[in-house]
Design a protein around this motif. Structure first.
Motif, short mmCIF file in Angstrom:
data_model
loop_
_atom_site.label_atom_id
_atom_site.label_comp_id
_atom_site.label_asym_id
_atom_site.label_seq_id
_atom_site.Cartn_x
_atom_site.Cartn_y
_atom_site.Cartn_z
N ALA A 201 0.83 -1.21 0.00
CA ALA A 201 0.00 0.00 0.00
C ALA A 201 0.86 1.26 0.00
CB ALA A 201 -0.92 0.00 1.22
N ALA A 202 2.00 1.21 0.69
CA ALA A 202 2.88 2.38 0.78
C ALA A 202 3.57 2.68 -0.53
CB ALA A 202 3.92 2.16 1.88
N ILE A 203 3.83 1.64 -1.31
CA ILE A 203 4.68 1.83 -2.49
C ILE A 203 3.89 1.97 -3.80
CG2 ILE A 203 5.11 -0.54 -3.32
CD1 ILE A 203 8.15 0.20 -2.98
N GLU A 204 2.60 1.62 -3.77
CA GLU A 204 1.85 1.54 -5.02
C GLU A 204 1.68 2.89 -5.72
OE1 GLU A 204 -1.94 -0.16 -4.25
OE2 GLU A 204 -2.65 1.46 -2.94
N ASN A 205 1.71 3.99 -4.95
CA ASN A 205 1.55 5.31 -5.56
C ASN A 205 2.86 5.94 -6.02
OD1 ASN A 205 -1.28 5.43 -5.26
ND2 ASN A 205 -1.07 6.13 -3.14
N VAL A 206 3.98 5.39 -5.55
CA VAL A 206 5.28 5.99 -5.88
C VAL A 206 6.12 5.13 -6.81
CG1 VAL A 206 5.38 7.34 -3.75
CG2 VAL A 206 6.36 5.04 -3.78
N MET A 207 5.70 3.89 -7.03
CA MET A 207 6.45 3.00 -7.91
C MET A 207 5.51 2.43 -8.97
SD MET A 207 8.89 -0.29 -7.03
CE MET A 207 7.56 -1.51 -6.93
N LYS A 208 5.60 2.97 -10.18
CA LYS A 208 4.79 2.52 -11.31
C LYS A 208 5.69 1.73 -12.26
CE LYS A 208 1.23 4.98 -9.86
NZ LYS A 208 -0.01 4.35 -9.34
N VAL A 209 5.46 0.43 -12.35
CA VAL A 209 6.39 -0.41 -13.11
C VAL A 209 5.97 -0.54 -14.56
CG1 VAL A 209 7.10 -1.67 -11.05
CG2 VAL A 209 5.22 -2.55 -12.43
N ASP A 210 6.96 -0.70 -15.43
CA ASP A 210 6.75 -0.92 -16.86
C ASP A 210 6.74 -2.41 -17.17
OD1 ASP A 210 6.71 1.78 -17.76
OD2 ASP A 210 8.89 1.87 -17.65
N THR A 211 6.30 -2.76 -18.36
CA THR A 211 6.51 -4.10 -18.88
C THR A 211 7.91 -4.18 -19.49
OG1 THR A 211 5.67 -3.56 -21.09
CG2 THR A 211 4.06 -4.31 -19.44
N LEU A 212 8.43 -5.38 -19.65
CA LEU A 212 9.72 -5.54 -20.32
C LEU A 212 9.63 -5.04 -21.76
CD1 LEU A 212 10.98 -9.01 -19.04
CD2 LEU A 212 11.71 -6.74 -18.31
N GLU A 213 8.48 -5.24 -22.38
CA GLU A 213 8.28 -4.78 -23.75
C GLU A 213 8.39 -3.25 -23.83
OE1 GLU A 213 6.60 -8.81 -23.45
OE2 GLU A 213 6.49 -7.02 -22.21
N ALA A 214 7.89 -2.56 -22.82
CA ALA A 214 7.99 -1.09 -22.81
C ALA A 214 9.44 -0.64 -22.72
CB ALA A 214 7.19 -0.53 -21.63
N HIS A 215 10.22 -1.35 -21.90
CA HIS A 215 11.65 -1.03 -21.81
C HIS A 215 12.33 -1.25 -23.16
CE1 HIS A 215 12.19 -0.32 -17.51
NE2 HIS A 215 11.36 -1.32 -17.27
N GLU A 216 12.03 -2.38 -23.81
CA GLU A 216 12.65 -2.70 -25.10
C GLU A 216 12.28 -1.67 -26.16
OE1 GLU A 216 11.23 -6.60 -25.83
OE2 GLU A 216 12.61 -7.57 -24.41
N GLN A 217 11.01 -1.29 -26.21
CA GLN A 217 10.56 -0.31 -27.19
C GLN A 217 11.23 1.05 -26.95
OE1 GLN A 217 6.29 -0.37 -26.83
NE2 GLN A 217 6.14 -2.49 -27.57
N ARG A 218 11.44 1.39 -25.69
CA ARG A 218 12.11 2.65 -25.36
C ARG A 218 13.56 2.63 -25.82
NH1 ARG A 218 11.53 2.70 -19.84
NH2 ARG A 218 9.41 3.45 -20.05
N PHE A 219 14.25 1.51 -25.56
CA PHE A 219 15.63 1.38 -26.03
C PHE A 219 15.72 1.56 -27.54
CE2 PHE A 219 16.47 -1.72 -22.29
CZ PHE A 219 16.84 -0.67 -21.46
#
Length: 243
Positions: A201-219
């Motif tokens: 509950a403490a971390i859900e608003n401050v840590m928004k995770v990506d998919t691996l595909e999103a990382h690859e597309q960004r690279f």
């Protein structure tokens, strides 16, 4: 010596957003080792990766350095180089202060400059190695591409970006499996159901995770010529991208 993490062990009247304050600094090594599967393996491999990609007369950056564990690992991998400088950055003053003590406890010929600043404001220049070790996930999603672009623009040819992150699976069923395995990992390391629930509950608003595909597309979009996942355990992965 790190204290045992009991921050979320008692019921809280309200759960505040997670932050890297003095309370977290005191327990951080225990917290991250009991919470992040594969964390020690990632740190143990960093010197090998740095040794492979670091170049003479360049800078190495640890962005979001926390207590300096990755900085120490990186420094081991570049001690053979000439005129190699390290810059470790974190926006938490308690983290930077403790990192200075940790780094000062180990002799090295490689200078490390510690900076307490927002990594979105850090100027990247002449960089052969840049590390974001469980850092990008705390940057607002709308700022991530600009940050990686700025890193890319400040890197030397043949330089490497090393990113470790928690990620979200594109398949919801598989994502639930990975989350359950991660929670089992935390239970096996002594965390109670209350601690797991309140930390989430403490971390859900401050840590928004990506998919691996999103990382690859960004690279790919930014221009990294080569990139891959080199380590994965449950919903945690370490990636490298070479300019």
């Amino acid at each position: 010596m790190s204290q045992h993490d009991t921050i979320f062990s008692k019921p809280l009247p309200s759960v505040s957003d997670f932050c890297f304050d003095q309370q977290v600094v005191e327990v951080f090594p225990d917290m991250i080792n009991r919470s992040v599967p594969g964390y020690s393996s990632i740190l143990q491999t960093l010197p090998q990766l740095v040794r492979r990609y670091a170049q003479n007369n360049t800078h190495l950056y640890d962005l979001g350095c926390s207590l300096g564990a990755a900085t120490l690992a990186m420094r081991k991998g570049c001690e053979h180089l000439d005129n190699c400088n390290m810059i470790a950055v974190d926006n938490s003053e308690p983290m930077i202060e403790r990192a200075g003590l940790h780094l000062g406890g180990f002799k090295s010929q490689v200078p490390v400059e510690l900076r307490c600043e927002d990594i979105n404001e850090t100027r990247i220049e002449n960089a052969s190695v840049v590390v974001l070790n469980f850092t990008l996930q705390f940057i607002p999603p709308e700022k991530r591409e600009a940050m990686i672009q700025r890193i890319y623009d400040g890197m030397t040819d043949g330089g490497v970006l090393l990113i470790a992150e928690k990620f979200r699976h594109t398949d919801d069923t598989m994502n639930d499996v990975l989350i359950d395995l991660h929670h089992d990992f935390k239970r096996a390391n002594g965390y109670s159901e209350l601690e797991i629930s309140q930390k989430r509950a403490a971390i859900e608003n401050v840590m928004k995770v990506d998919t691996l595909e999103a990382h690859e597309q960004r690279f790919q979009k930014i221009g990294f010529e080569h990139h891959t996942v080199w380590f994965q355990c449950f919903n945690f992965a370490a990636m490298l991208a070479v300019k």
